[in-house]
Design an enzyme around this catalytic site. Sequence first.
Site, mmCIF file in Angstrom:
data_model
loop_
_atom_site.group_PDB
_atom_site.id
_atom_site.type_symbol
_atom_site.label_atom_id
_atom_site.label_comp_id
_atom_site.label_asym_id
_atom_site.label_seq_id
_atom_site.Cartn_x
_atom_site.Cartn_y
_atom_site.Cartn_z
ATOM 1 N N GLU A 113 50.536 33.494 31.699
ATOM 2 C CA GLU A 113 50.801 33.091 33.256
ATOM 3 C C GLU A 113 49.564 33.672 34.042
ATOM 4 O O GLU A 113 48.780 34.360 33.651
ATOM 5 C CB GLU A 113 51.812 33.902 34.039
ATOM 6 C CG GLU A 113 53.229 33.807 33.035
ATOM 7 C CD GLU A 113 54.372 34.789 33.398
ATOM 8 O OE1 GLU A 113 54.134 35.444 34.356
ATOM 9 O OE2 GLU A 113 55.358 34.697 32.521
ATOM 10 N N LYS A 115 48.003 35.841 36.940
ATOM 11 C CA LYS A 115 48.125 37.132 37.488
ATOM 12 C C LYS A 115 47.810 37.040 39.001
ATOM 13 O O LYS A 115 46.701 36.727 39.285
ATOM 14 C CB LYS A 115 47.412 38.245 36.828
ATOM 15 C CG LYS A 115 47.364 39.517 37.377
ATOM 16 C CD LYS A 115 46.850 40.784 36.500
ATOM 17 C CE LYS A 115 46.774 42.186 36.938
ATOM 18 N NZ LYS A 115 47.209 42.487 38.267
ATOM 19 N N ASP A 117 47.362 38.078 42.773
ATOM 20 C CA ASP A 117 46.596 39.012 43.356
ATOM 21 C C ASP A 117 47.441 39.559 44.529
ATOM 22 O O ASP A 117 46.804 39.129 45.769
ATOM 23 C CB ASP A 117 45.283 39.019 43.417
ATOM 24 C CG ASP A 117 44.473 40.359 43.643
ATOM 25 O OD1 ASP A 117 45.085 41.392 43.496
ATOM 26 O OD2 ASP A 117 43.074 40.273 43.786
ATOM 27 N N TYR A 225 58.295 36.205 38.785
ATOM 28 C CA TYR A 225 57.734 36.322 37.576
ATOM 29 C C TYR A 225 58.591 37.205 36.548
ATOM 30 O O TYR A 225 58.141 37.161 35.224
ATOM 31 C CB TYR A 225 56.235 36.301 37.190
ATOM 32 C CG TYR A 225 55.920 37.513 38.083
ATOM 33 C CD1 TYR A 225 56.424 38.987 37.696
ATOM 34 C CD2 TYR A 225 54.720 37.335 38.864
ATOM 35 C CE1 TYR A 225 55.915 40.092 38.250
ATOM 36 C CE2 TYR A 225 54.520 38.509 39.747
ATOM 37 C CZ TYR A 225 54.839 39.965 39.346
ATOM 38 O OH TYR A 225 54.375 40.898 40.088
ATOM 39 N N LYS A 312 41.982 40.980 32.893
ATOM 40 C CA LYS A 312 41.538 40.895 34.327
ATOM 41 C C LYS A 312 39.932 40.152 34.210
ATOM 42 O O LYS A 312 39.279 40.292 33.666
ATOM 43 C CB LYS A 312 41.473 42.173 34.920
ATOM 44 C CG LYS A 312 42.905 42.578 35.204
ATOM 45 C CD LYS A 312 43.013 43.727 36.045
ATOM 46 C CE LYS A 312 42.545 44.006 37.455
ATOM 47 N NZ LYS A 312 43.112 45.160 38.001
ATOM 48 N N CYS A 406 19.012 51.165 70.053
ATOM 49 C CA CYS A 406 19.816 49.871 69.883
ATOM 50 C C CYS A 406 18.777 48.739 69.977
ATOM 51 O O CYS A 406 18.057 48.553 70.785
ATOM 52 C CB CYS A 406 20.677 49.888 71.449
ATOM 53 S SG CYS A 406 21.464 48.324 71.545
ATOM 54 N N CYS A 409 19.287 46.989 73.755
ATOM 55 C CA CYS A 409 18.860 47.728 74.991
ATOM 56 C C CYS A 409 17.990 48.965 74.880
ATOM 57 O O CYS A 409 17.818 49.812 75.670
ATOM 58 C CB CYS A 409 20.045 48.104 75.719
ATOM 59 S SG CYS A 409 21.067 49.496 75.095
ATOM 60 N N CYS A 424 25.916 52.102 69.674
ATOM 61 C CA CYS A 424 25.133 52.132 71.041
ATOM 62 C C CYS A 424 25.967 52.778 72.099
ATOM 63 O O CYS A 424 26.932 52.088 72.354
ATOM 64 C CB CYS A 424 24.504 50.716 71.517
ATOM 65 S SG CYS A 424 23.797 50.732 72.930
ATOM 66 N N CYS A 430 24.430 47.900 78.011
ATOM 67 C CA CYS A 430 23.836 47.266 76.972
ATOM 68 C C CYS A 430 24.087 45.767 77.184
ATOM 69 O O CYS A 430 25.555 45.486 77.180
ATOM 70 C CB CYS A 430 24.242 47.881 75.759
ATOM 71 S SG CYS A 430 23.811 46.869 74.251
HETATM 72 S S1 IVH Z 1 54.786 41.131 34.844
HETATM 73 C C1 IVH Z 1 56.858 45.311 33.746
HETATM 74 N N1 IVH Z 1 53.530 38.924 35.782
HETATM 75 O O1 IVH Z 1 50.206 42.827 38.388
HETATM 76 C C2 IVH Z 1 55.894 44.645 34.365
HETATM 77 N N2 IVH Z 1 53.105 41.122 36.720
HETATM 78 O O2 IVH Z 1 48.546 45.196 37.478
HETATM 79 C C3 IVH Z 1 56.105 43.362 34.717
HETATM 80 N N3 IVH Z 1 51.391 40.889 38.490
HETATM 81 O O3 IVH Z 1 52.517 45.374 38.314
HETATM 82 C C4 IVH Z 1 55.133 42.670 35.463
HETATM 83 N N4 IVH Z 1 50.997 38.505 38.368
HETATM 84 O O4 IVH Z 1 52.602 43.329 40.333
HETATM 85 C C5 IVH Z 1 53.702 40.124 35.922
HETATM 86 N N5 IVH Z 1 52.540 36.806 36.336
HETATM 87 C C6 IVH Z 1 52.722 38.174 36.475
HETATM 88 C C7 IVH Z 1 52.080 38.855 37.464
HETATM 89 C C8 IVH Z 1 52.258 40.349 37.495
HETATM 90 C C9 IVH Z 1 50.660 39.594 38.864
HETATM 91 C C10 IVH Z 1 51.104 41.915 38.962
HETATM 92 C C11 IVH Z 1 52.380 42.917 39.115
HETATM 93 C C12 IVH Z 1 52.037 44.014 38.074
HETATM 94 C C13 IVH Z 1 50.500 44.360 38.390
HETATM 95 C C14 IVH Z 1 49.496 44.992 37.360
#
Ligand code: IVH
Length: 677
Positions: A113, A115, A117, A225, A312, A406, A409, A424, A430
Amino acid sequence: MEKSQANIRAAELRSILIEANRKYYVENAPTLSDYEFDMLLKELEAIELAYPDLITPDSPTQKVGSDRRKEFEQYPHRYPMLSLGNTYDISEVQAFADRAAKGIGNTFSFSCELKFDGTAICLTYRNGKLFRALTRGDGSVGDDVTANARHIRNLPQQLAGSDWPDEFEIRGEVYMPWEAFDRLNEEREKDEEQPFANPRNAASGSLKLIDSTQVANRGLECTLYHILGENLPFHTHDEALNAASKWGLPVSDKRKICNSIEEIENFINYWYTERKTLPFATDGIVIKVNELQYQQELGYTAKFPRWAVAYKFKAEQALTRLMSIDYQVGRTGAVTPVANLEPVLLSGTIVKRASLHNADQMEILDIHIGDYVYVEKGGEIIPKITGVELSSRDENVVLPHFPELCPDCSTPLVRDDKEARSFCPNQSGCPTQIKGKLVHFLSRKAMNVIAGDATIEHFYNKGFVWNIADFYELTKEHLLTLDGWKDRSAERFLKSLEESKKTGFERVLYALGIRHIGETTAKSVAAHFGSIDKIAKATREELLAVDDIGEVIADSIIEYFSDEMNIETIERLKAAGLCFEMTAGPEKLSDTLAGKTVVVSGNFTISRDEMKALIVAHGGKCSGSISGKTAYLLAGEKSGPEKLKKAESLGVAVISEAELRNMLGEETKEEFTDTLF
Ligand code: IVH
């Protein structure tokens, strides 16, 4: 490494990492990049592996960083809320897959999946209704952000269908899409509020706003998720997420079941480039064992599941040449170095300028004009310079000097060590600062007077306005001396100026342009103290007691009111008739909607907030969700289909803006279109 040395380094790493965690989770203003943090954490792990007796219970290797804040109620998590093991290297993903295979000893699959942010959230649904939303907190206890979570636009309050368990938890990520992030930061920059460094910080800052009605304007979204509960009827993670999706919960469809490391690697490589097309930020890929029974067998360490790992992505960088540095003066006098670069392509856009933050940063980088520099886009609005390629430095490079005067001025700059910035101090002399303050004062969210930046500059150049209070002394005779100004334009401007005298106190306070007082802070300060005289008299301690006010803002307010000139300006504005105290409450227009609850959905000819104020002014109440008690669903353009469906099923009357205005005895905007026929 000798044990005594290891002991010293471990203590140092612990204190750096604990502070970095606090900055990241509590202040939403990270000081280290994820990569830098993860590398320091790995170094600490290696020391602790070699000398296990150096492990302390508060070591960042032993527990997740905490986002808990005293302003929220807190509840324990039913199941600990852990983080994920991180890696930047495909060979470590392979090692994870091998460990899982060994532990399971049978055939199994992986769910790959995105990740997301953002910031983690844990939702409990009871009898199909959103019951509670908690942040991760310290993993055992989280902050209750239910009221705020109800303003996340794609999160249902009520599940669809009926085959959901009576009670279950579903976890996911709250994030801010790029578009909402850019809009928010643009506004913050205009207000000279510190912009958020990236959408993650913006999301977690927004989820922790004290005033939950403001959350609605932040454009937060959520993706879920991970489902947890007792006796859930699923065999695989994939099956569980598909069911959640059927219940109307936001689940990403960018998932794939993989059966080999090659398939996982393909998924990673595909999204490494494709993620740039997504409307939100992703910082990697999460790889999970798909079969729930095997997840259970593999279990957890103190911090992570053994059944999942995060790969990552490193932030993208480009190498280019530094041509020159501009030193820009802002409305409040802060001088910021901005690098002019040889244009370079980075993550799909051409980058020409980059932030250098302040003099300290320039010194740390040892940057020279003519150097080849690394530019990164970590989600900031303008990219930043993260390093210098010393091997390409030639003898023609020139050491830049942060100006002592500055650039506008020539007043000697003053350094503010707390903010590591130069200012400044010539606030009242200014030109850039004066013009900036004049423009800010009349701007839409401040006094809302119709005048463009060029007009205001014109007034200034003619010597008509120099201080914000001068605007109210402008006469028609003054205005008619300006090029192109006629009776009509002068009258229009003066009328708008006259109208602005009705502006509420909180906006007047914001309009004054006190450093660090953006719209939100102005609202809290105005509501807390009630009048300008009380704010002017407040002590530092009294200021610090206000929600959202920290030391920097408190000191800025004190500094503002200790300047005689500012006091004089306020006196002149008071004499002109501006409002410097909170009025008794919203104006009452009628009782037409007394006892009626209205749910407002979609877009109207005025903003949604203004529409709600109108309903309240006519005696009505507004609510975010439809129930049997709702009198009307006021549906504007693009109103939510779920809301319409629900209103229909409960027999709630759906009305349009025109119908509402009719009810209130107002003329509708439609009358303007009549003249067309
Ligand atoms: S599963 C037991 N799935 O990334 C932990 N986490 O850096 C289960 N995160 O703490 C987490 N996308 O906040 C999971 N597809 C995804 C995610 C995800 C983002 C976050 C989550 C986690 C952090 C770790």
